[in-house]
Design an enzyme around this catalytic site. Structure first.
Site, PDB file in Angstrom:
ATOM      1  N   ASP A 488       0.839  -1.184   0.000  1.00  0.00           N
ATOM      2  CA  ASP A 488       0.000   0.000   0.000  1.00  0.00           C
ATOM      3  C   ASP A 488       0.885   1.249   0.000  1.00  0.00           C
ATOM      4  OD1 ASP A 488      -2.739   1.252   0.537  1.00  0.00           O
ATOM      5  OD2 ASP A 488      -1.603   1.996   2.246  1.00  0.00           O
ATOM      6  N   GLU A 525       1.532   0.180  -4.914  1.00  0.00           N
ATOM      7  CA  GLU A 525       1.064   1.479  -5.392  1.00  0.00           C
ATOM      8  C   GLU A 525       2.265   2.429  -5.470  1.00  0.00           C
ATOM      9  OE1 GLU A 525      -3.415   2.237  -3.921  1.00  0.00           O
ATOM     10  OE2 GLU A 525      -1.956   2.143  -2.305  1.00  0.00           O
TER      11      GLU A 525
END
Length: 887
Positions: A488, A525
């Site tokens: 993340d 990400e």
């Protein structure tokens, strides 16, 4: 453009980790210390150097354990000590490690005082400066991560957490602590002093076999800048592997004991590993999987154990694996803070939600009343990174066994398992900061904690924080047989940290660790924003910077081009390639006039072509433009060095589902049959692209969240994943929650009220059948997994196309034993299209056998005319043709 950072409320007040007071107009250091809260703008970056934005002509020092009657450094010391600082310069290595401090004044510690550093860091440290007349000119707190990393570098290889066999050993890195004690709980509370190793700052204690099974904490007595005094913090073990419900205490346990293993765990057979360029990843939330599945016993719904039930969801996962899905990506399954772990402590909505009108505000009001205490949250709120989440276990005390049971069940279904990991932030600072105040979280220039991620940001650029990430990932791979990790907000990590994770995984072997670490996939990400943006603090693990590493990043280029617009558009009706821009305008003024639409469509088609190559930076498009030179929101459209470094997707847990995006963007009168066709066309751009294909669970079934763009805390109702098509797809469940969607309610209300937009079984089954065919086509030929940039450049081309049509041609001679070429035509227009394609001498083309025998009579009407060497493809259709060589 970055995705919404998981929807946690913005504007949270930043926590101060340094509270050295400062007061305007104060006349002495004691006035400052006893006055208002201060900044911590000086940085002690190594034992010999302090960086501070201060006038170099002043006289500077570090003041240690400052008392109420401070004095000038030349005066008798009293209860203060001083470390003299002199103007100096930064060397190249210091500037590399601390680029954001380049404009500060470099102050060098007097060599005679360097030996004071270790002791100084166990108390209050203040930077102060006096003018030539002896007047105090500046004072600030001091940020200490750099000097801690310098002094205690040897700690990087010392075992931490729980180690040892019959006689357990517990170790905690707490170099600034004055004392550390182990507190054991059980029939009685006992306290055990721990011993400090001065070279590493690690405190340890050796225990007895009877300690196993007992809850424990550490009592850390340490100077707290926030409190301005020495405090005793009782904390859990950041390296602990088990906690009591809701994470109040750690539990000393042997994770490899038989009680923690489901049957057959030691003989677990894995599905074959595939490289990222061949992966098809299915993003799934543990609770979503079974919370609405009536074929799962009530007491198992929403739990790890549901994956072991032969219910509708499990049968569907097996079917998806048979079609070609290779990995299930699980949203966070580590211990997070936002769901009570005991079922009895949770409160669920008490309304008859299904009986309310489809465009009502009442559903979201009812869900909001219990959102803080219900069973649902995405889970991007880490508490203990290395402990399984307890709310997903039928018994939180059995979470290790039940988590492993889920992994085993998914492996038996033919699927490898990816964990969504969140090391860029924590829910709050309660676990790490009380152990080493001011170290584990990234501080801004004023000493406050950075919260650009939504929450207190971790600082893996610091030695032991980076090690914490590596150790945790390796633990999940070894102990839980996890096959991949999705990071993340990976751009908030240093590239070096993610590469260290890769090296540590690569060192794992089947013989020694039970895991082939080289088969573990990594992606994340790669968004670039916040206090670290543009490499402000380190070389980040962002999209462009990860090129050449073999570690993949999400490519948002195709997502925006297929859907249209971006995730944060005020008007959600901006159309894209898959949502009507090609010949089916919806009339929204946000779309612009005809010329603007044509120009945007042409640009979107080029972005999709880039995505189909795996976002390669050096691919030359038919226009002659190199992919890296094509603009995407001010950056390069193409950025990878190999196709496997791109994760291609058109929807995910963030933002509206694909069905909901198309509901906004397609003209409202669009038939359900055509909506299904556009859903499949959009998904085809992902499944037939080079690189890893990523699909949000339920998109193959037209999943809707009733237009909710940020369902992180929207409860089971808005997040339903319905395996039974008779229950619909979730559309028309009421207006989505007010907090993140109210501005779009005027657009949403008429759509939700329209019964024609709620698909029945025929539409849902058609979408699922078409999705399965696309998966089988992807798996049928190496054309969709060429693997290297050289192979993509050599074999893949884009024959000339009409507006709204993209043709993809791959030469497979010498690569595919059956076919000499594969041609894909994406016709996004509402009309049939004729497409010229290159055909080798003697080669014949035919519709792919999967489609020729498939469910869709429309695609079966696609045809090849050998006289004209042209393909005819019906409206809103993806047709795949395979070439057979002469003879």
């Amino acid at each position: 453009m970055r995705d919404d950072p998981h929807g946690r409320p913005g504007g949270r007040e930043r926590r101060r980790l340094s509270e050295v007071p400062i007061a305007e107009g104060a006349k002495s250091l004691s006035d400052h210390i006893e006055g208002a809260p201060s900044e911590a703008s000086a940085h002690w970056i190594d034992r010999a150097t302090v960086a501070w934005r201060v006038e170099p002509s002043l006289r500077h020092c570090l003041v240690l354990s400052a008392g109420r009657r401070p004095s000038h450094p030349d005066a008798p010391e009293g209860d203060e000590r001083h470390i003299a600082l002199r103007p100096g310069t930064f060397d190249a290595e210091q500037l590399r490690r601390w680029p954001h401090l380049a404009g500060r004044t470099a102050l060098t510690v007097d060599p005679r005082d360097i030996g004071l550093a270790a002791e100084a860091l166990r108390g209050r440290v203040v930077a102060a400066a006096w003018d030539a007349g002896g007047t105090l000119a500046a004072v600030t707190g001091v940020q200490i991560p750099g000097v801690l990393d310098d002094l205690y570098a040897a700690a990087a290889t010392v075992p931490l957490g729980q180690n040892g066999g019959l006689f357990p050993r517990l170790s905690l890195w707490a170099p600034t602590a004055r004392t550390v004690e182990l507190v054991l709980y059980g029939s009685r509370r006992t306290v055990h002093r721990m011993r400090r190793d001065d070279a590493t700052g690690v405190w340890s204690v050796r225990g007895l076999p009877t300690w196993y099974g007992r809850a424990y904490t550490f009592q850390v007595t340490v100077y707290s800048p926030a409190a301005g005094e020495v405090v005793t913090n009782e904390v859990t073990d950041p390296y602990g592997v088990l906690v009591t419900p809701d994470g109040a205490r750690s539990v000393l346990t042997a994770p490899d004991a038989a009680a923690h293993k489901p049957p057959g765990w030691d003989r677990l057979a894995k599905p074959a590993a595939v490289p990222l360029e061949r992966a098809v990843i299915y993003e799934l939330h543990v609770r979503d999987f079974s919370a609405s599945d009536a074929t799962v016993p009530q007491e198992l719904r929403g739990t790890y154990a549901a994956f072991g039930v032969d219910g509708a969801g499990t049968r569907e996962l097996r079917a998806l694996a048979a079609d070609g899905v290779t990995h299930v990506h699980l949203l966070p399954v580590f211990d997070f803070a936002t769901v009570p772990e005991r079922r009895a402590d949770r409160v669920e909505p008490d309304c008859d939600l299904a009986a309310l009108p489809p465009d009502s505000e009442l559903q979201q009001e009812c869900v909001a009343r219990t959102a803080a205490t219900d069973s649902f949250n995405w889970g991007y709120d880490p508490l203990h990174h290395s402990v399984p989440e307890g709310s997903y276990a039928t018994d939180p005390d059995q979470r290790i066994r039940e988590f492993r049971g889920m992994v085993a069940a998914l492996n038996r279904a033919g699927l490898r398992v990816v964990m969504d990991v969140v090391y860029n932030h924590t829910y709050d600072i309660r676990v790490l900061d009380p152990i080493v105040p001011g170290y584990y979280h990234r501080l801004l220039d004023d000493g406050t904690v950075a919260t650009s991620t939504c929450c207190p940001g971790l600082a893996p650029e610091h030695l032991m924080a980076g090690r914490y990430v590596v150790d945790s990932v390796v633990m999940w791979a070894r102990r839980y047989r996890v096959d991949g990790f999705r990071f993340d907000l990976m751009g908030h990590h240093p590239k070096a940290n993610i590469l260290a994770v890769r090296r540590a995984l690569d060192a794992l072997t089947l013989d020694r660790d039970g895991v082939d670490g080289r088969a573990v996939v990594l992606y994340g990400e790669g968004w670039d924003f916040g206090e670290v943006a543009g490499g402000a603090r380190f070389e980040q693990a962002t999209q462009t910077r990860m090129a050449g590493t073999g570690i993949a990043t999400f490519s948002d280029r195709m997502r925006d081009a297929v859907r249209g617009g971006g995730p944060f558009d005020a008007d959600p009706r901006v159309q894209g390639f898959g949502s009507g821009l090609a010949g089916d305008p919806n009339g929204s003024p946000a779309g612009g006039g005809p010329e603007q639409q044509r120009a945007r469509l042409a640009h979107y088609c080029d972005l999709i072509r880039v995505g189909l190559t795996g976002s390669l930076a050096d691919y030359v498009l038919p226009s002659g433009v190199r992919s890296s030179e094509l603009d995407y929101n001010g950056g390069p459209a193409g950025y990878t060095a190999a196709p496997g470094e791109a994760v291609t997707y058109v929807d995910a847990h963030d933002n509206e589902t694909l069905f909901d995006a198309l509901a906004y963007k397609l003209p409202q009168h669009t038939s359900m049959d055509d909506r299904v066709r556009m859903q499949l066309l959009s998904l085809a751009t992902v499944l037939l692209a080079q690189g890893a294909a990523f699909v949000h669970a339920g998109s193959e079934r037209l999943r809707s969240k009733s237009l909710d763009r940020n369902s992180y805390d929207s409860g089971d109702w808005f997040n339903r994943l319905l395996w039974d098509c008779s229950q619909g797809n979730g559309f028309g469940a009421g207006l989505p929650p007010r907090a993140d969607n109210e501005a779009r309610w005027p657009y949403a209300r008429p759509l939700l009220a329209d019964p024609a937009l709620r698909p029945g079984c025929a539409a849902i089954d058609a979408a699922r059948a078409g999705f399965g065919e696309l998966l089988r086509i992807r798996a049928s030929s190496p054309a969709f997994a060429l693997g290297s940039a050289d192979e993509v450049r050599r074999r893949l081309s884009f024959p000339g196309s009409a507006d709204g049509v993209i043709a993809l041609h791959v030469r497979t001679d010498g690569l595919d034993p059956r076919w000499s070429s594969v041609t894909v035509v994406f016709n996004a227009t509402p009309h049939p299209q004729v497409q010229d394609v290159p055909v080798a001498p003697g080669e014949t083309l035919a519709l792919h056998p999967v489609q020729a025998a498939g469910h869709d009579p429309v695609v079966r009407a696609s045809a090849y005319d050998p006289a004209t060497r042209a393909l005819t493809v019906p409206a809103r259709t993806v047709a795949v043709f395979v070439g057979s060589p002469a003879g």
